[in-house]
Design a protein around this motif. Structure first.
Motif, PDB file in Angstrom:
ATOM      1  N   LEU A 111     -21.800  -3.863  38.848  1.00 46.55           N
ATOM      2  CA  LEU A 111     -21.448  -3.305  37.546  1.00 46.55           C
ATOM      3  C   LEU A 111     -20.225  -4.011  36.960  1.00 46.55           C
ATOM      4  CD1 LEU A 111     -21.941  -1.264  35.305  1.00 46.55           C
ATOM      5  CD2 LEU A 111     -20.671   0.431  36.646  1.00 46.55           C
ATOM      6  N   ARG A 112     -19.226  -4.311  37.795  1.00 44.85           N
ATOM      7  CA  ARG A 112     -18.041  -5.041  37.317  1.00 44.85           C
ATOM      8  C   ARG A 112     -18.419  -6.424  36.798  1.00 44.85           C
ATOM      9  NH1 ARG A 112     -15.560  -2.671  41.780  1.00 44.85           N
ATOM     10  NH2 ARG A 112     -15.760  -4.523  43.056  1.00 44.85           N
ATOM     11  N   GLU A 113     -19.374  -7.074  37.482  1.00 45.48           N
ATOM     12  CA  GLU A 113     -19.795  -8.417  37.070  1.00 45.48           C
ATOM     13  C   GLU A 113     -20.618  -8.375  35.784  1.00 45.48           C
ATOM     14  OE1 GLU A 113     -21.868  -9.821  40.506  1.00 45.48           O
ATOM     15  OE2 GLU A 113     -20.025 -10.017  41.694  1.00 45.48           O
ATOM     16  N   GLN A 114     -21.435  -7.335  35.611  1.00 45.43           N
ATOM     17  CA  GLN A 114     -22.329  -7.246  34.455  1.00 45.43           C
ATOM     18  C   GLN A 114     -21.659  -6.671  33.216  1.00 45.43           C
ATOM     19  OE1 GLN A 114     -25.563  -4.850  35.876  1.00 45.43           O
ATOM     20  NE2 GLN A 114     -26.607  -6.563  36.862  1.00 45.43           N
ATOM     21  N   ASP A 115     -20.688  -5.815  33.372  1.00 48.54           N
ATOM     22  CA  ASP A 115     -20.084  -5.116  32.242  1.00 48.54           C
ATOM     23  C   ASP A 115     -18.583  -5.400  32.182  1.00 48.54           C
ATOM     24  OD1 ASP A 115     -19.186  -3.350  30.308  1.00 48.54           O
ATOM     25  OD2 ASP A 115     -20.332  -1.642  31.063  1.00 48.54           O
ATOM     26  N   PRO A 116     -18.173  -6.318  31.292  1.00 49.53           N
ATOM     27  CA  PRO A 116     -16.746  -6.654  31.215  1.00 49.53           C
ATOM     28  C   PRO A 116     -15.879  -5.461  30.789  1.00 49.53           C
ATOM     29  CG  PRO A 116     -18.039  -7.945  29.621  1.00 49.53           C
ATOM     30  CD  PRO A 116     -18.989  -7.102  30.393  1.00 49.53           C
ATOM     31  N   LYS A 117     -16.431  -4.548  29.984  1.00 51.74           N
ATOM     32  CA  LYS A 117     -15.666  -3.362  29.574  1.00 51.74           C
ATOM     33  C   LYS A 117     -15.347  -2.501  30.798  1.00 51.74           C
ATOM     34  CE  LYS A 117     -15.933   0.809  26.770  1.00 51.74           C
ATOM     35  NZ  LYS A 117     -16.774   1.669  25.963  1.00 51.74           N
ATOM     36  N   TYR A 118     -16.326  -2.339  31.664  1.00 51.70           N
ATOM     37  CA  TYR A 118     -16.119  -1.568  32.889  1.00 51.70           C
ATOM     38  C   TYR A 118     -15.055  -2.233  33.769  1.00 51.70           C
ATOM     39  CZ  TYR A 118     -17.038   0.536  37.448  1.00 51.70           C
ATOM     40  OH  TYR A 118     -16.895   1.166  38.662  1.00 51.70           O
ATOM     41  N   GLY A 119     -15.143  -3.543  33.915  1.00 53.55           N
ATOM     42  CA  GLY A 119     -14.166  -4.272  34.721  1.00 53.55           C
ATOM     43  C   GLY A 119     -12.757  -4.130  34.174  1.00 53.55           C
ATOM     44  N   ALA A 120     -12.627  -4.214  32.846  1.00 51.78           N
ATOM     45  CA  ALA A 120     -11.309  -4.072  32.223  1.00 51.78           C
ATOM     46  C   ALA A 120     -10.774  -2.649  32.395  1.00 51.78           C
ATOM     47  CB  ALA A 120     -11.392  -4.434  30.747  1.00 51.78           C
ATOM     48  N   LEU A 121     -11.641  -1.643  32.229  1.00 52.46           N
ATOM     49  CA  LEU A 121     -11.217  -0.254  32.425  1.00 52.46           C
ATOM     50  C   LEU A 121     -10.785  -0.023  33.863  1.00 52.46           C
ATOM     51  CD1 LEU A 121     -13.844   1.812  30.387  1.00 52.46           C
ATOM     52  CD2 LEU A 121     -11.368   1.777  30.020  1.00 52.46           C
ATOM     53  N   ARG A 122     -11.540  -0.587  34.789  1.00 52.93           N
ATOM     54  CA  ARG A 122     -11.218  -0.407  36.199  1.00 52.93           C
ATOM     55  C   ARG A 122      -9.868  -1.029  36.555  1.00 52.93           C
ATOM     56  NH1 ARG A 122     -11.916  -2.594  41.157  1.00 52.93           N
ATOM     57  NH2 ARG A 122     -12.389  -1.130  42.818  1.00 52.93           N
ATOM     58  N   ARG A 123      -9.588  -2.234  36.015  1.00 50.78           N
ATOM     59  CA  ARG A 123      -8.281  -2.873  36.258  1.00 50.78           C
ATOM     60  C   ARG A 123      -7.158  -2.033  35.660  1.00 50.78           C
ATOM     61  NH1 ARG A 123     -11.467  -7.267  35.343  1.00 50.78           N
ATOM     62  NH2 ARG A 123     -10.962  -7.384  33.120  1.00 50.78           N
ATOM     63  N   ARG A 124      -7.385  -1.512  34.466  1.00 50.75           N
ATOM     64  CA  ARG A 124      -6.376  -0.668  33.821  1.00 50.75           C
ATOM     65  C   ARG A 124      -6.161   0.624  34.616  1.00 50.75           C
ATOM     66  NH1 ARG A 124      -6.951   1.980  28.208  1.00 50.75           N
ATOM     67  NH2 ARG A 124      -4.823   2.618  27.902  1.00 50.75           N
ATOM     68  N   PHE A 125      -7.272   1.198  35.093  1.00 47.91           N
ATOM     69  CA  PHE A 125      -7.175   2.403  35.921  1.00 47.91           C
ATOM     70  C   PHE A 125      -6.365   2.126  37.181  1.00 47.91           C
ATOM     71  CE2 PHE A 125      -8.728   4.631  39.681  1.00 47.91           C
ATOM     72  CZ  PHE A 125      -8.459   5.938  39.345  1.00 47.91           C
ATOM     73  N   LEU A 126      -6.670   1.032  37.866  1.00 48.27           N
ATOM     74  CA  LEU A 126      -5.961   0.696  39.099  1.00 48.27           C
ATOM     75  C   LEU A 126      -4.473   0.464  38.830  1.00 48.27           C
ATOM     76  CD1 LEU A 126      -8.579  -1.618  40.839  1.00 48.27           C
ATOM     77  CD2 LEU A 126      -7.938   0.714  41.479  1.00 48.27           C
ATOM     78  N   TRP A 127      -4.137  -0.121  37.688  1.00 45.21           N
ATOM     79  CA  TRP A 127      -2.738  -0.335  37.320  1.00 45.21           C
ATOM     80  C   TRP A 127      -2.012   1.000  37.163  1.00 45.21           C
ATOM     81  CZ3 TRP A 127       1.147  -3.547  37.185  1.00 45.21           C
ATOM     82  CH2 TRP A 127       2.211  -3.310  36.320  1.00 45.21           C
ATOM     83  N   TYR A 128      -2.561   1.890  36.328  1.00 42.73           N
ATOM     84  CA  TYR A 128      -1.909   3.180  36.092  1.00 42.73           C
ATOM     85  C   TYR A 128      -1.916   4.062  37.346  1.00 42.73           C
ATOM     86  CZ  TYR A 128      -0.999   2.606  31.157  1.00 42.73           C
ATOM     87  OH  TYR A 128      -0.488   2.180  29.967  1.00 42.73           O
ATOM     88  N   HIS A 129      -3.011   4.057  38.074  1.00 37.05           N
ATOM     89  CA  HIS A 129      -3.082   4.836  39.304  1.00 37.05           C
ATOM     90  C   HIS A 129      -2.060   4.330  40.315  1.00 37.05           C
ATOM     91  CE1 HIS A 129      -4.687   6.202  43.200  1.00 37.05           C
ATOM     92  NE2 HIS A 129      -5.071   7.268  42.508  1.00 37.05           N
ATOM     93  N   GLY A 130      -1.922   3.013  40.405  1.00 36.31           N
ATOM     94  CA  GLY A 130      -0.943   2.431  41.319  1.00 36.31           C
ATOM     95  C   GLY A 130       0.484   2.809  40.955  1.00 36.31           C
ATOM     96  N   ILE A 131       0.803   2.764  39.669  1.00 35.46           N
ATOM     97  CA  ILE A 131       2.145   3.148  39.220  1.00 35.46           C
ATOM     98  C   ILE A 131       2.387   4.629  39.505  1.00 35.46           C
ATOM     99  CG2 ILE A 131       3.619   3.469  37.197  1.00 35.46           C
ATOM    100  CD1 ILE A 131       2.365   0.917  36.046  1.00 35.46           C
ATOM    101  N   SER A 132       1.389   5.462  39.221  1.00 32.87           N
ATOM    102  CA  SER A 132       1.520   6.902  39.466  1.00 32.87           C
ATOM    103  C   SER A 132       1.714   7.181  40.956  1.00 32.87           C
ATOM    104  CB  SER A 132       0.278   7.629  38.940  1.00 32.87           C
ATOM    105  OG  SER A 132       0.371   9.006  39.150  1.00 32.87           O
ATOM    106  N   ALA A 133       0.931   6.517  41.794  1.00 34.79           N
ATOM    107  CA  ALA A 133       1.054   6.700  43.244  1.00 34.79           C
ATOM    108  C   ALA A 133       2.416   6.206  43.743  1.00 34.79           C
ATOM    109  CB  ALA A 133      -0.072   5.964  43.965  1.00 34.79           C
TER     110      ALA A 133
END
Length: 188
Positions: free
Chosen positions: A142-164
């Motif tokens: 899904l990350r390879e096929q959908d660039p929007k999903y990949g970008a959202l996932r990277r953004r999620f990991l960034w914010y989740h990492g900062i929160s953690a």
């Protein structure tokens, strides 16, 4: 308003209870509840549960940090602070700032992004697996096929990492303050 003299027994008890309740809540959510939920619930259910619990949790930590700082500053005038008391005051203040950032910005942003990710995953039949390693090929595809999903996932990991990271720093700061208080106790 700085209060003159030694704090009363009730103030000392309240201060210690608020600080230890905050640390205990942080420890429980970080190392016990989070791990159990992560390993036992389907991916989207886990995210939903966290999105409902974390606003209460992060605001409770914020309130505890505020109370700790207010109580401490009321009985420790800035002009009379020793170096160790100044360090403790800095930890209380830093805890307040970090908990406010986490409660009002990082945690809500993480949840908003997560719900967008979940919507895309549901469209592709993903998200019902328990844990995060059971269907890694589907998410990778899904990350390879959908660039929007990949970008959202990277953004999620960034914010989740900062929160953690904020949560772990708060846990350390509150633990350091508890340790300092334990060291100055006249008896146990």
């Amino acid at each position: 308003m700085t209060t003159e003299g030694e704090p009363g027994s009730l103030v000392k008890i309240v201060h210690l209870l608020v600080l230890s309740a905050s640390w205990g809540m942080q420890f429980w959510m970080t190392f016990i509840a989070g791990r159990v939920l992560f390993r036992r619930l389907p991916r989207h259910t886990f995210g939903l549960v966290q999105s409902k619990l974390f606003p209460y949790y992060s605001h409770a930590v914020l309130c505890c940090c505020f109370l700790n700082l207010v109580i401490y500053t009321a009985y420790h005038p800035r002009e009379l602070l020793s170096p160790s008391e100044s360090a403790q005051m800095a930890l209380f203040f830093s805890s307040l700032v970090l908990s406010a950032l986490n409660a009002r910005w990082f945690s809500p942003t993480t949840s908003k992004i997560m719900f967008k990710i979940h919507a895309i995953e549901r469209e592709h039949g993903l998200g019902g697996d328990v844990g995060f390693g059971s269907n890694s090929e589907g998410y990778q595809l899904l990350r390879e096929q959908d660039p929007k999903y990949g970008a959202l996932r990277r953004r999620f990991l960034w914010y989740h990492g900062i929160s953690a990271l904020c949560n772990l720093i708060l846990l350390f700061f509150n633990g350091a303050n508890l340790g300092y208080i334990a060291l100055i106790l006249p008896t146990l």
